[in-house]
Write a protein that holds these residues in place. Structure first.
Motif, mmCIF file in Angstrom:
data_model
loop_
_atom_site.group_PDB
_atom_site.id
_atom_site.type_symbol
_atom_site.label_atom_id
_atom_site.label_comp_id
_atom_site.label_asym_id
_atom_site.label_seq_id
_atom_site.Cartn_x
_atom_site.Cartn_y
_atom_site.Cartn_z
ATOM 1 N N GLY A 118 0.690 -1.278 -0.019
ATOM 2 C CA GLY A 118 -0.064 -0.029 0.059
ATOM 3 C C GLY A 118 0.835 1.255 -0.086
ATOM 4 N N ALA A 119 2.041 1.167 0.619
ATOM 5 C CA ALA A 119 2.758 2.586 0.762
ATOM 6 C C ALA A 119 3.449 2.655 -0.624
ATOM 7 C CB ALA A 119 4.116 2.323 2.012
ATOM 8 N N ALA A 120 3.810 1.834 -1.228
ATOM 9 C CA ALA A 120 4.478 1.976 -2.513
ATOM 10 C C ALA A 120 3.463 2.411 -3.416
ATOM 11 C CB ALA A 120 5.000 0.736 -3.030
ATOM 12 N N LEU A 121 2.163 1.662 -3.487
ATOM 13 C CA LEU A 121 1.300 2.185 -4.597
ATOM 14 C C LEU A 121 0.747 3.356 -4.338
ATOM 15 C CD1 LEU A 121 -0.425 -1.422 -5.054
ATOM 16 C CD2 LEU A 121 1.171 -0.272 -6.531
ATOM 17 N N ALA A 122 0.544 3.985 -3.072
ATOM 18 C CA ALA A 122 -0.014 5.019 -2.727
ATOM 19 C C ALA A 122 0.996 6.199 -3.176
ATOM 20 C CB ALA A 122 -0.406 5.283 -1.190
ATOM 21 N N GLU A 123 2.463 5.899 -3.094
ATOM 22 C CA GLU A 123 3.352 6.888 -3.669
ATOM 23 C C GLU A 123 3.258 6.874 -5.172
ATOM 24 O OE1 GLU A 123 8.219 7.476 -3.486
ATOM 25 O OE2 GLU A 123 7.277 6.344 -2.100
#
Length: 712
Positions: A118-123
């Motif tokens: 989630g952190a990578a895709l949100a970024e």
């Protein structure tokens, strides 16, 4: 990753091709070497799309938009050419599996790894939106897993924020199951739409299931708009934030900034679940096994087909794991250029011939219930196609049709399918049975890796068969009753349609109700009238008549129940248009339903002017007019031949991929594979037919694609 085909070019632009990464309706994606030696993914667009000036304008614009992206978790565009004969786009190559493949093979992700994802895709989405874009196709298949983190790919349908879309409003663009409700309704979308899609992706990774179910696109779209997502099994720590992402109202979804704050920093040391690091490493290592693509040096100039043949042959000879048969064939191709002229190498290398004498044989199995009249129609249509093929000069093989009796039950059908699949001579199985029997053959064929074509059954249970070895040669109920919907929308144009839902067989009828009530499927307003299982239709008929509804669509499968509905409407004095699908056909219904319009998946070769040649050939061979399903069986055999010819010696193993590789036009319909939605389909407009009940029989009216067209 697949080897290059003989028809593939050696180079596109300055990029030398090494392998195929995938293919779909829009084009082919290749693994290629850049002029500087780095690997890249190069998408080449099919020429039929490139011939449309509007497409070139859209492609040029999408390329210009994608060049803006510079995020850590997006894939940069390296080069593109919108003016080439086949436009192409090259991006950096990510040597890892997709999230879709990872979840399918290893199951749901733990909470800690989900937070990293989630952190990578949100970024990634933050970078997309900061560039003024909306991705509009965030789904597991568009997320590749590299050792250092995920990458969001495929900006082919991205649009600039605030720029009017080049497609008409009302067109659904995206992948059903991951697009937002506003996308499903064909409305303008913004960044919140990508947030909804991200919620679908995270829920899928957490549970192993698509949140709005599987099956045909229409049913999934309906559930996206009208039903709650299936998020059972989400970790408690993520349930609230993912639930907000999946809100139907864009205003209630979190922003990408809120998501980044919630998920925190990406931890590349512990971001992949157990088992996946080895898969990612193995996928990356596959590239190391490939030969470095190099040009072919010759003493004298070669041009045209001869130059192309020599280059392709030399590269194939250099490739690892090439069989002796393939080397010999290509060697003969090179030697034959000077003597036989350009083009002869193709027939030599691809014919699969065993030499002088008899041609090799390809066996097709036909499975059904011998006591069912439709089986005889299938057999006759199939044998006519086999005979036509075997009389064609220059054919690479002869066909043999082998029939088997499924006995009219799912268990016996499964046993017969298992026996056919165990025979190494059989390349393909065609099922001609019903909704009650055909599902029994699907699992048997999947276990045996047997390509399996279904001609007649249309239960929505078979929608997911497109993910196995089975392909459906007609639309299912989840795809809807196309002919009657088209007649209502283009001819009747009702202000309001009453959808009479017979709850006697809910599992079989709900898909149809979902389809016709999805926005855009049924024009005008509708009123849903539910009639209890085995209940009376009289009250519903009186309400429909009193309201003055313009049309009635009966959603049920039993002829006797449809007959009761028709009788109740007549006794209530209803005079509007009434429609239903082929499952209601039977003596009880035909006795009560004068004037009703029926949508079917089978043509009438005697009355349909498109099928005159087929009907004449059938009469010449059998001395009788073709019955329903004969033309569909004829089409299915020719479709199989189309794939078998391309598959060559790898008849069973390569057949399914060859059938999906390009669209095919038969005498009854068009078949094609939608790579974006990963769905094979028999196109509704070209494979559905309209009949009218007249004097207790059904008479052909029109093909669906001819309904509403001006004549003259």
């Amino acid at each position: 990753m697949d080897r290059l085909l003989p028809s593939d070019p050696a180079m596109i632009g300055e990029y030398r091709l090494a392998a195929r990464l995938g293919a779909g309706g829009m084009g082919v994606v290749y693994l290629a070497r850049s002029p500087r030696g780095s690997w890249c993914a190069l998408k080449s667009i099919r020429s039929e799309h490139a011939d449309d000036p509007g497409f070139r304008a859209r492609f040029r614009r999408e390329t210009e938009l994608a060049v803006r992206l510079r995020g850590r978790w997006t894939v940069p565009v390296l080069a593109a050419d919108a003016e080439a004969r086949s436009p192409w786009l090259a991006t950096a190559y990510v040597p890892g599996p997709s999230l879709a493949e990872a979840v399918a093979r290893y199951g749901p992700w733990p909470a800690a790894q989900l937070r990293c994802l989630g952190a990578a895709l949100a970024e990634a989405l933050d970078a997309v939106h900061d560039s003024g874009l909306v991705h509009r196709d965030v789904k597991p298949a568009n997320i590749l897993l590299a050792a250092d983190g995920p990458r969001l790919i495929d900006f082919g349908i991205a649009r600039a924020v605030g720029v009017t879309a080049l497609t008409a409003d009302g067109t659904v663009i995206g992948s059903p199951g991951y697009l937002s409700p506003e996308q499903a309704r064909g409305r303008t979308v913004g960044p919140p739409s990508d947030v909804f899609s991200l919620g679908c992706v995270l829920a899928h990774a957490a549970t192993g299931r698509p949140v709005f179910g599987a099956g045909g696109a229409a049913g999934v779209l309906y559930r996206t708009v009208h039903e709650e997502p299936d998020v059972e099994g989400l970790p408690d720590t993520l349930a609230e934030i993912v639930g907000r992402c999946l809100s139907k109202d864009p205003e209630h979804r979190p922003t990408v900034g809120e998501l980044r704050a919630f998920f925190g920093l990406f931890d590349e040391r512990n971001w992949l679940p157990e088992g996946l690091p080895s898969l990612v490493a193995a996928r990356a290592a596959r590239v190391l096994d490939l030969p470095v693509p190099q040009g072919t040096v010759v003493d004298g100039p070669l041009v045209g087909d001869a130059a192309y043949a020599l280059t392709r042959a030399a590269e194939s000879l250099a490739a690892p794991r090439t069989s002796r048969r393939r080397v010999l064939a290509l060697g003969g191709a090179v030697l034959g250029i000077g003597a036989a002229g350009g083009g002869s190498w193709w027939r030599w290398g691809r014919s699969g011939s065993t030499g002088a004498g008899a041609l090799p044989k390809r066996v097709i199995g036909l499975l059904g219930d011998r006591s069912d009249p439709a089986f005889l129609a299938h057999e006759r249509g199939s044998r006519l196609a086999v005979s036509e093929h075997n009389s064609t000069s220059g054919r690479p093989f002869d066909l043999v049709l082998r029939t088997a009796d499924g006995g009219g039950t799912a268990k016996a059908t499964a046993a017969a399918a298992t026996a056919l699949a165990a025979d190494p001579e059989v390349s393909l199985l065609i099922s001609s049975g019903t909704n009650a029997t055909v599902p029994g053959a699907v699992e048997a064929c999947a276990l045996a890796a047997m390509p399996h074509l279904v001609t007649r059954a249309d239960t929505s249970e078979l929608d997911t068969a497109n993910l196995t070895t089975t392909l459906l040669m007609r639309s299912t109920r989840t795809a809807g009753p196309p002919a009657i919907l088209r007649h209502l929308n283009r001819v009747v144009r009702p202000a309001r349609t009453a959808v009479v839902h017979d709850l006697t067989d809910m599992a079989e009828t709900v898909p149809t109700v979902r389809t016709v009530t999805v926005p855009g499927k049924l024009d005008g307003d509708f009123m849903l009238e539910e009639v209890a299982a085995d209940g009376d239709f009289a009250i519903a008929a009186r309400r429909i008549t009193d309201r003055g509804d313009d049309a009635v669509l009966f959603a049920g499968v039993r002829p006797e129940r449809a007959a009761s509905c028709a009788r109740a409407l007549r006794e209530a004095g209803y005079r509007g248009v009434c429609v239903a699908d082929e499952h209601v056909l039977g003596a009880p219904f035909l006795a009560q339903a004068e004037g009703w319009l029926i949508g079917t998946g089978y043509a009438d070769p005697v009355a349909d002017p498109h099928l005159k040649a087929f009907a004449a050939a059938h009469r010449a061979r059998y001395g009788a007019d073709p019955d329903p399903w004969a033309a569909e069986a004829y089409d299915t055999v020719h479709f199989a031949v189309h794939g078998l010819t391309a598959a060559g010696d790898e008849a069973r193993t390569a057949l399914r991929s060859e059938l999906l590789r390009r669209p095919w036009q038969g005498i009854t319909r068009t078949f094609s594979y939608d790579a974006d939605n990963e769905f094979f389909q028999a196109h509704d407009d070209a494979g559905a037919f309209l009949y009218r009940v007249t004097d207790r029989t059904v008479r052909f009216v029109s093909r669906a694609d001819d309904i509403g067209r001006a004549k003259g």
